[in-house]
Design a protein around this motif. Structure first.
Motif, PDB file in Angstrom:
ATOM      1  N   SER A   1     -52.807  41.547 -35.736  1.00 13.77           N
ATOM      2  CA  SER A   1     -51.664  41.779 -36.608  1.00 13.77           C
ATOM      3  C   SER A   1     -51.254  43.246 -36.649  1.00 13.77           C
ATOM      4  N   ILE A   2     -50.074  43.469 -37.228  1.00 17.53           N
ATOM      5  CA  ILE A   2     -49.586  44.805 -37.532  1.00 17.53           C
ATOM      6  C   ILE A   2     -49.027  44.779 -38.951  1.00 17.53           C
ATOM      7  N   THR A   3     -48.888  45.961 -39.542  1.00 17.78           N
ATOM      8  CA  THR A   3     -48.330  46.065 -40.887  1.00 17.78           C
ATOM      9  C   THR A   3     -47.257  47.143 -40.890  1.00 17.78           C
ATOM     10  N   TYR A   4     -46.154  46.862 -41.564  1.00 19.65           N
ATOM     11  CA  TYR A   4     -45.048  47.806 -41.542  1.00 19.65           C
ATOM     12  C   TYR A   4     -44.183  47.669 -42.787  1.00 19.65           C
ATOM     13  N   LEU A   5     -43.344  48.699 -43.000  1.00 19.18           N
ATOM     14  CA  LEU A   5     -42.369  48.719 -44.082  1.00 19.18           C
ATOM     15  C   LEU A   5     -40.997  48.516 -43.451  1.00 19.18           C
ATOM     16  N   GLN A   6     -40.374  47.404 -43.791  1.00 18.08           N
ATOM     17  CA  GLN A   6     -39.096  47.039 -43.187  1.00 18.08           C
ATOM     18  C   GLN A   6     -37.967  47.903 -43.747  1.00 18.08           C
ATOM     19  N   LEU A   7     -37.080  48.354 -42.851  1.00 17.37           N
ATOM     20  CA  LEU A   7     -35.907  49.134 -43.232  1.00 17.37           C
ATOM     21  C   LEU A   7     -34.662  48.284 -43.011  1.00 17.37           C
ATOM     22  N   ASN A   8     -33.756  48.276 -43.957  1.00 17.43           N
ATOM     23  CA  ASN A   8     -32.550  47.462 -43.824  1.00 17.43           C
ATOM     24  C   ASN A   8     -31.426  48.287 -43.191  1.00 17.43           C
ATOM     25  N   PHE A   9     -31.314  48.209 -41.867  1.00 19.42           N
ATOM     26  CA  PHE A   9     -30.299  48.959 -41.145  1.00 19.42           C
ATOM     27  C   PHE A   9     -28.882  48.485 -41.495  1.00 19.42           C
ATOM     28  N   ASN A  10     -28.761  47.304 -42.082  1.00 15.22           N
ATOM     29  CA  ASN A  10     -27.441  46.762 -42.401  1.00 15.22           C
ATOM     30  C   ASN A  10     -27.016  46.984 -43.846  1.00 15.22           C
ATOM     31  N   ASN A  11     -27.861  47.665 -44.639  1.00 12.50           N
ATOM     32  CA  ASN A  11     -27.460  47.948 -46.011  1.00 12.50           C
ATOM     33  C   ASN A  11     -26.187  48.797 -45.981  1.00 12.50           C
ATOM     34  N   PRO A  12     -25.112  48.373 -46.692  1.00 15.98           N
ATOM     35  CA  PRO A  12     -23.843  49.098 -46.606  1.00 15.98           C
ATOM     36  C   PRO A  12     -23.901  50.529 -47.111  1.00 15.98           C
ATOM     37  N   LYS A  13     -24.898  50.859 -47.924  1.00 14.70           N
ATOM     38  CA  LYS A  13     -25.007  52.227 -48.452  1.00 14.70           C
ATOM     39  C   LYS A  13     -26.078  53.041 -47.736  1.00 14.70           C
ATOM     40  N   THR A  14     -27.272  52.486 -47.613  1.00 19.37           N
ATOM     41  CA  THR A  14     -28.382  53.265 -47.061  1.00 19.37           C
ATOM     42  C   THR A  14     -28.677  52.977 -45.592  1.00 19.37           C
ATOM     43  N   GLY A  15     -28.038  51.940 -45.042  1.00 19.79           N
ATOM     44  CA  GLY A  15     -28.285  51.616 -43.633  1.00 19.79           C
ATOM     45  C   GLY A  15     -27.948  52.763 -42.709  1.00 19.79           C
ATOM     46  N   VAL A  16     -26.902  53.502 -43.020  1.00 23.77           N
ATOM     47  CA  VAL A  16     -26.502  54.629 -42.186  1.00 23.77           C
ATOM     48  C   VAL A  16     -27.582  55.714 -42.163  1.00 23.77           C
ATOM     49  N   LEU A  17     -28.329  55.817 -43.236  1.00 24.99           N
ATOM     50  CA  LEU A  17     -29.440  56.773 -43.270  1.00 24.99           C
ATOM     51  C   LEU A  17     -30.574  56.315 -42.358  1.00 24.99           C
ATOM     52  N   PHE A  18     -30.929  55.030 -42.449  1.00 29.80           N
ATOM     53  CA  PHE A  18     -32.027  54.519 -41.630  1.00 29.80           C
ATOM     54  C   PHE A  18     -31.710  54.581 -40.139  1.00 29.80           C
ATOM     55  N   LYS A  19     -30.439  54.615 -39.797  1.00 26.59           N
ATOM     56  CA  LYS A  19     -30.061  54.684 -38.381  1.00 26.59           C
ATOM     57  C   LYS A  19     -30.268  56.066 -37.780  1.00 26.59           C
ATOM     58  N   GLN A  20     -30.610  57.062 -38.607  1.00 27.67           N
ATOM     59  CA  GLN A  20     -30.882  58.413 -38.115  1.00 27.67           C
ATOM     60  C   GLN A  20     -32.333  58.505 -37.655  1.00 27.67           C
ATOM     61  N   ASP A  21     -32.521  58.743 -36.368  1.00 32.57           N
ATOM     62  CA  ASP A  21     -33.883  58.820 -35.822  1.00 32.57           C
ATOM     63  C   ASP A  21     -34.731  59.841 -36.565  1.00 32.57           C
ATOM     64  N   TYR A  22     -34.166  61.020 -36.801  1.00 33.02           N
ATOM     65  CA  TYR A  22     -34.937  62.103 -37.408  1.00 33.02           C
ATOM     66  C   TYR A  22     -35.415  61.734 -38.809  1.00 33.02           C
ATOM     67  N   LEU A  23     -34.581  60.980 -39.556  1.00 32.23           N
ATOM     68  CA  LEU A  23     -34.962  60.612 -40.913  1.00 32.23           C
ATOM     69  C   LEU A  23     -36.117  59.620 -40.898  1.00 32.23           C
ATOM     70  N   ARG A  24     -36.061  58.643 -39.987  1.00 34.95           N
ATOM     71  CA  ARG A  24     -37.187  57.703 -39.870  1.00 34.95           C
ATOM     72  C   ARG A  24     -38.463  58.458 -39.497  1.00 34.95           C
ATOM     73  N   GLN A  25     -38.329  59.426 -38.601  1.00 32.09           N
ATOM     74  CA  GLN A  25     -39.498  60.212 -38.199  1.00 32.09           C
ATOM     75  C   GLN A  25     -40.063  60.998 -39.378  1.00 32.09           C
ATOM     76  N   ALA A  26     -39.178  61.629 -40.156  1.00 32.42           N
ATOM     77  CA  ALA A  26     -39.635  62.419 -41.299  1.00 32.42           C
ATOM     78  C   ALA A  26     -40.345  61.536 -42.315  1.00 32.42           C
ATOM     79  N   MET A  27     -39.790  60.373 -42.575  1.00 34.30           N
ATOM     80  CA  MET A  27     -40.415  59.472 -43.548  1.00 34.30           C
ATOM     81  C   MET A  27     -41.757  58.952 -43.043  1.00 34.30           C
ATOM     82  N   GLN A  28     -41.845  58.694 -41.730  1.00 37.77           N
ATOM     83  CA  GLN A  28     -43.122  58.251 -41.170  1.00 37.77           C
ATOM     84  C   GLN A  28     -44.185  59.335 -41.320  1.00 37.77           C
ATOM     85  N   MET A  29     -43.774  60.599 -41.180  1.00 42.27           N
ATOM     86  CA  MET A  29     -44.716  61.714 -41.296  1.00 42.27           C
ATOM     87  C   MET A  29     -45.209  61.927 -42.717  1.00 42.27           C
TER      88      MET A  29
END
Length: 601
Positions: free
Chosen positions: A328-356
């Motif tokens: 198995s694997i475990t992860y935190l799902q991001l909603n890329f289609n959220n009309p407000k925050t999806g645009v944030l999750f689509k930024q590679d650098y932001l996902r990287q920063a949050m992962q760090m």
């Protein structure tokens, strides 16, 4: 998501992934705890198990019902065509003893697989034949759009010819030459014979016919079976469910409460039950379950991570403690289609920063008591090993680098305050396309309730995020998968930001750990609507390559691209069972439970 999505179904939905858990629900336990070693809390022929109440019985998966407990409950009563084991001893990982058919014979340059059924019967004595396989096929193919295991282009779309040769033999010819290990492990694993002589009708009062042989008739049969499956209060009384192929039959079912499985006396498999009954008892929380476990009033339960310090006490009460490692694997799902925050999750650098900002090793040590391993990518290490975690994840815990990433992309970082976009735009040193000046980094995480370790884990993650001005609101619900569906930006259900269903692993893989159901565009359990053409190409390649290079390339790309945020992957559970209970181990890494192997000394 077992999701727990299990075997291709999330665990806890997800494995999409329900994130669910053996051991949630409602009910108290009582019994004689002095019989340890001689028999269970209810006698020598019975074992009581902490187990979330299953709510799906039909051997055709349905959206919203892919929880791991449903797969275990279903497999106990309806044997799939193939069962699997990951010990490296079997061709295509097929468990030949438990399977209804012999391993397939491959011909036609790899396109045709011919399968021969072994001699088995339904519980009413009728033989299990290819007519029952064909019945399943007809119902599923006519209703594939309502089948939780369907993905466009996958099974059954990738079948060029489905041929019934005789009562024992059938063949499938694929549209392309697939990696046989992938096809056997991830496509044929969906086939479960269904009793055509009992179920092939469109109402409870209708006589059995050959309705399934036309698409219109198969749709009527499907609607009838689905309606019956969505009425769990009648599970124990409905004649539909009294004819099965598995080692167990349903004796008692209380919605959201206790379930009793009784040994099926006419079971034709070689792995016949050794006990008479299995009692499945749900609990409202980890604490409720652990209190009953400490009292010795349950035969098989689990030790919450927060209570692992009491391991010696439980052992003194004649319990064996056994971590259950999962494929198995475990992860935190991001909603890329959220009309407000999806645009944030689509930024590679932001996902990287949050992962760090997710300190997986420390969370494992402090919160999971060492019973978790970092998830570094979509392909899990071998069960019970650190695997790729030995080499470290692509993005290790590094708050300083995370801060630098945000600042160099136009964000005004306000520690313990509110970080906002200062430089709107899509150019260098700007926040990104579609992100307006003043936009805050503020998200709601929808997580599972009832798991103390999960609550503590998100408190730690929330604290780390706050140090860089990223505000997390944690909202706990009983079933996080159900309230965070895959969605379109215009749908009201698309308001969720982040979803966690991994208290016992987010996704439990089938025998072959490819990602066509998880991370491919429009995949059935891609709840966050992640989409990357390169990822799609790499996922597709794993279905055709017979060596490990394609799986390795897929893993390396998604480990870096972050379709989700990787999280500590706990053992499925830290099992605790009465020392007199034999046959529990080894615990299946694909999250199945073979109660028929259990017996008392």
């Amino acid at each position: 998501m077992r999701s727990r999505f299990h075997r291709g179904a999330l665990r806890g939905t997800v494995a999409v992934a329900s994130a669910l858990a053996l051991g949630l629900g409602l009910a108290a336990c009582s019994g004689d705890s002095s019989s340890s070693g001689k028999g269970g809390s209810q006698g020598k022929d019975t074992a009581t198990v902490a187990f979330r109440t299953p709510n799906w019985i039909l051997p055709i998966s349905a959206p919203g019902f892919t929880q791991g407990e449903n797969a275990i409950f279903g497999n106990a009563q309806y044997r799939p065509l193939y069962q699997y084991k990951l010990d490296g001893t079997a061709k295509y990982n097929i468990d030949t003893e438990r399977s209804l058919a012999n391993p397939p014979e491959v011909s036609d340059g790899g396109k045709t697989l011919t399968i021969t059924l072994k001699d088995n019967t339904w519980s009413d004595g009728k033989p299990i034949t290819t007519r029952d396989i064909d019945f399943w096929w007809n119902v599923v193919t006519a209703n594939k759009d309502k089948w939780a295991s369907y993905r466009k282009g996958g099974f059954p779309d990738n079948i060029a010819a489905w041929t019934i040769k005789d009562e024992k033999t059938f063949s499938v010819t694929t549209t392309q030459v697939y990696n046989t290990a992938w096809f056997v492990g991830n496509q044929l694993n969906r086939i479960t014979p269904m009793p055509q002589h009992v179920w092939d009708k469109d109402s409870a009062t209708a006589s059995v016919s050959d309705l399934d042989k036309t698409p219109a008739g198969a749709k009527k049969v499907f609607d009838f079976l689905m309606a019956a499956s969505k009425d769990p209060k009648t599970y124990a009384s409905n004649d539909l469910w009294k004819v099965n192929s598995g080692p167990w039959k349903l004796e008692k079912y209380v919605p959201n409460g206790e379930v009793v499985l009784a040994a099926q006396p006419s079971y034709s498999g070689t792995d016949k039950p050794k006990l008479s009954k299995i009692v499945l008892r749900p609990f409202t929380s980890d604490d409720a379950e652990f209190n009953v476990l400490r009292a010795g009033e349950i035969d098989y339960g689990y030790v919450p991570a927060a209570n692992l310090s009491q391991k010696s006490y439980l052992e003194s009460k004649d319990y064996t403690i056994a971590p259950w490692y999962g494929w198995s694997i475990t992860y935190l799902q991001l909603n890329f289609n959220n009309p407000k925050t999806g645009v944030l999750f689509k930024q590679d650098y932001l996902r990287q920063a949050m992962q760090m900002l997710i300190d997986q090793p420390t969370i494992n040590k402090v919160i999971w008591s060492g019973m978790a391993e970092p998830t570094c990518g979509p392909v899990p290490p071998k069960p019970g090993t650190a695997g790729s975690a030995e080499n470290g994840c692509v993005y290790s815990f590094d708050p300083n680098k995370a801060k630098e990433l945000l600042e160099t992309h136009g964000w005004k970082v306000t520690p313990d305050g509110q970080t906002t976009c200062q430089s709107a735009g899509a150019g260098a040193n700007q926040c990104g396309a579609g992100i307006a000046a003043g936009t805050p980094l503020a998200f709601t995480v929808t997580s599972q309730s009832g798991f103390a370790a999960t609550t503590k884990m998100f408190a730690e993650i929330k604290s780390q995020m706050a140090k860089l001005g990223i505000e997390l609101t944690i909202k706990e619900v009983p079933d996080s998968v159900a309230v965070t569906p895959a969605c379109k930006p215009t749908e009201a259900t698309c308001s969720w930001d982040m979803s966690f269903f991994g208290s016992q692993g987010s996704w439990y893989y089938p025998a072959f750990a490819s990602g066509e159901r998880l991370f491919a565009t429009d995949a059935p359990v891609n709840l966050g609507s992640y989409s990357n053409p390169q990822a799609d190409q790499l996922i597709e390649a794993t279905q055709f390559s017979g060596d490990d290079t394609a799986l390795k390339a897929y893993n390396e790309f998604l480990a870096k691209d972050l379709p989700v945020l990787w999280m500590p992957n706990p053992v499925f559970q830290i099992s605790a069972y009465k020392s007199g209970l034999q046959g529990v181990e080894p615990q299946d890494p694909m999250n199945n439970m073979y109660f028929q192997d259990w017996s008392w000394k």
